[in-house]
Design an enzyme around this catalytic site. Structure first.
Site, short mmCIF file in Angstrom:
data_model
loop_
_atom_site.label_atom_id
_atom_site.label_comp_id
_atom_site.label_asym_id
_atom_site.label_seq_id
_atom_site.Cartn_x
_atom_site.Cartn_y
_atom_site.Cartn_z
N TYR A 88 -74.69 -12.25 121.33
CA TYR A 88 -75.94 -11.48 121.43
C TYR A 88 -76.59 -11.81 122.76
O TYR A 88 -76.49 -12.94 123.26
CB TYR A 88 -76.87 -11.84 120.26
CG TYR A 88 -77.98 -10.84 120.03
CD1 TYR A 88 -77.68 -9.56 119.57
CD2 TYR A 88 -79.31 -11.17 120.27
CE1 TYR A 88 -78.69 -8.64 119.35
CE2 TYR A 88 -80.32 -10.25 120.05
CZ TYR A 88 -80.00 -8.99 119.59
OH TYR A 88 -81.00 -8.06 119.38
N SER A 189 -78.57 1.90 106.79
CA SER A 189 -79.00 0.64 107.39
C SER A 189 -80.49 0.43 107.18
O SER A 189 -81.21 1.34 106.73
CB SER A 189 -78.69 0.65 108.89
OG SER A 189 -79.52 1.58 109.55
N GLY A 282 -74.30 -0.13 118.09
CA GLY A 282 -72.92 0.33 118.32
C GLY A 282 -71.98 -0.24 117.29
O GLY A 282 -71.01 -0.93 117.63
N PHE A 305 -82.27 2.03 123.45
CA PHE A 305 -83.49 1.34 123.04
C PHE A 305 -83.13 0.00 122.41
O PHE A 305 -82.25 -0.09 121.57
CB PHE A 305 -84.29 2.16 122.02
CG PHE A 305 -85.54 1.48 121.56
CD1 PHE A 305 -86.63 1.37 122.40
CD2 PHE A 305 -85.61 0.91 120.29
CE1 PHE A 305 -87.79 0.72 121.99
CE2 PHE A 305 -86.75 0.25 119.87
CZ PHE A 305 -87.85 0.15 120.72
#
Length: 329
Positions: A88, A189, A282, A305
């Site tokens: 990350y 989600s 993604g 974003f």
């Protein structure tokens, strides 16, 4: 004010985007302040099952500008797992306490702190900055944002990442009016569920693309209960009857993509002239697919974003205003 009977039912956001984990306190009054805190730490990056370990470490002294916070709820997001794995963008120095968001109650207040008091509920000012998988923590008061303490703690605990992501994308990239259409993939989600509910409150219709799965009828009913207008699977999207149904609807003004690849291309097919495609994830690990014709002849614009970037560019007042807007739904 946000409640179990309010329009925005945040308990549904725990479906897939946030796996709920918590530490329960029987009361937020007269909470003793310990010398040590229990912390879920990692000293190196790797699989969570290999590197996370529970440790008991001494808390630092509370300075004049600090507050001492007892954590009430700490969710687990995919980004938290990615941070532990080392994949990350936000990489805290080692050893690091896991967790990027959560809600806690202020127990101790430094003598120089004027905007927080004991009993206030707070969340981290920036997601991923503090390490929330611990029983107690000490940080500068400016690193926290006060949130309402009359809403369920599990709702408050997710006011840093997923509902704000949905809120910002709906507010910042299109001037949505009642009757407009938003198309999104990843609708099951946490962000997708929040998008459905926020759009429903605005009178905005949603086209929700989801993966094929054995319990599709149950999942469809669940999303419809949240306010979804249309629920389309990867396979049903290609059926003539689905195309005919959606052809009667207005073209989407806004497209939201967290998958990529073919799923992204399908979202673009639902969009109209001058639409905006926002990519915030993604999951398929495939490039964003935007047909050339859509860019040239429909003037569709693609933009990315990241909620963490928004936090770095905005002040505490903007963050507080957003939290109040979401909590007031």
């Amino acid at each position: 004010m946000l409640s179990q009977k309010s329009g925005l039912r945040l308990q549904h956001t725990f479906g897939s985007g946030s796996v709920y984990a918590c530490r329960r306190l029987a009361s937020t009054t007269a909470i003793p302040w310990p010398t040590f805190a229990k912390q879920l730490l990692y000293h190196r990056n790797g699989a969570t099952t290999n590197v996370l370990q529970l440790e008991k470490n001494k808390l630092p002294e509370i300075q004049a500008s600090d507050v001492g916070v007892a954590m009430l709820r700490s969710p687990v997001n995919p980004a938290d797992v990615n941070a532990v794995e080392g994949v990350y963008p936000i990489r805290p120095p080692m050893p690091a306490v896991g967790g990027g968001e959560g809600v806690g109650v202020v127990v101790k207040v430094g003598e120089g702190v004027t905007d927080l008091k004991a009993g206030d509920w707070v969340i981290p000012r920036a997601a991923g900055a503090l390490g929330t998988w611990q029983s107690h923590l000490v940080h500068a008061a400016d690193n926290f944002v006060k949130v309402p303490n009359d809403i369920p703690a599990e709702y408050a605990s997710i006011l840093s990442v997923n509902p704000p992501t949905a809120f910002r994308m709906l507010e910042d990239f299109a001037d949505l009016k009642e009757g407009d259409v938003v198309a999104q993939n990843g609708a099951t989600s946490a962000v997708g569920r929040a998008v459905i509910q926020m759009c429903a409150l605005k009178g905005v219709k949603t086209i929700n693309l989801i993966r094929d799965r054995p319990n599709i009828e149950e999942v469809t009913a669940d999303l419809k209960a949240l306010g979804a207008t249309y629920v389309v699977t990867d396979s049903s999207a290609r059926l003539p009857e689905t195309r005919a149904m959606l052809k009667k609807e207005k073209s989407a003004k806004l497209g939201l993509n967290c998958v990529g690849g073919k799923s992204c291309a399908q979202i673009v097919r639902y969009m109209g002239n001058n639409g905006v495609l926002v990519t915030y994830g993604g999951m398929a690990k495939e490039p964003v697919t935007l047909p050339t014709a859509s860019q040239i002849f429909q003037n569709i614009k693609a933009i990315g974003f990241w909620m963490s970037q928004w936090y770095t560019e905005r002040g505490k007042a903007d963050r507080l205003r957003m939290v109040e807007d979401i909590a007031g739904m």
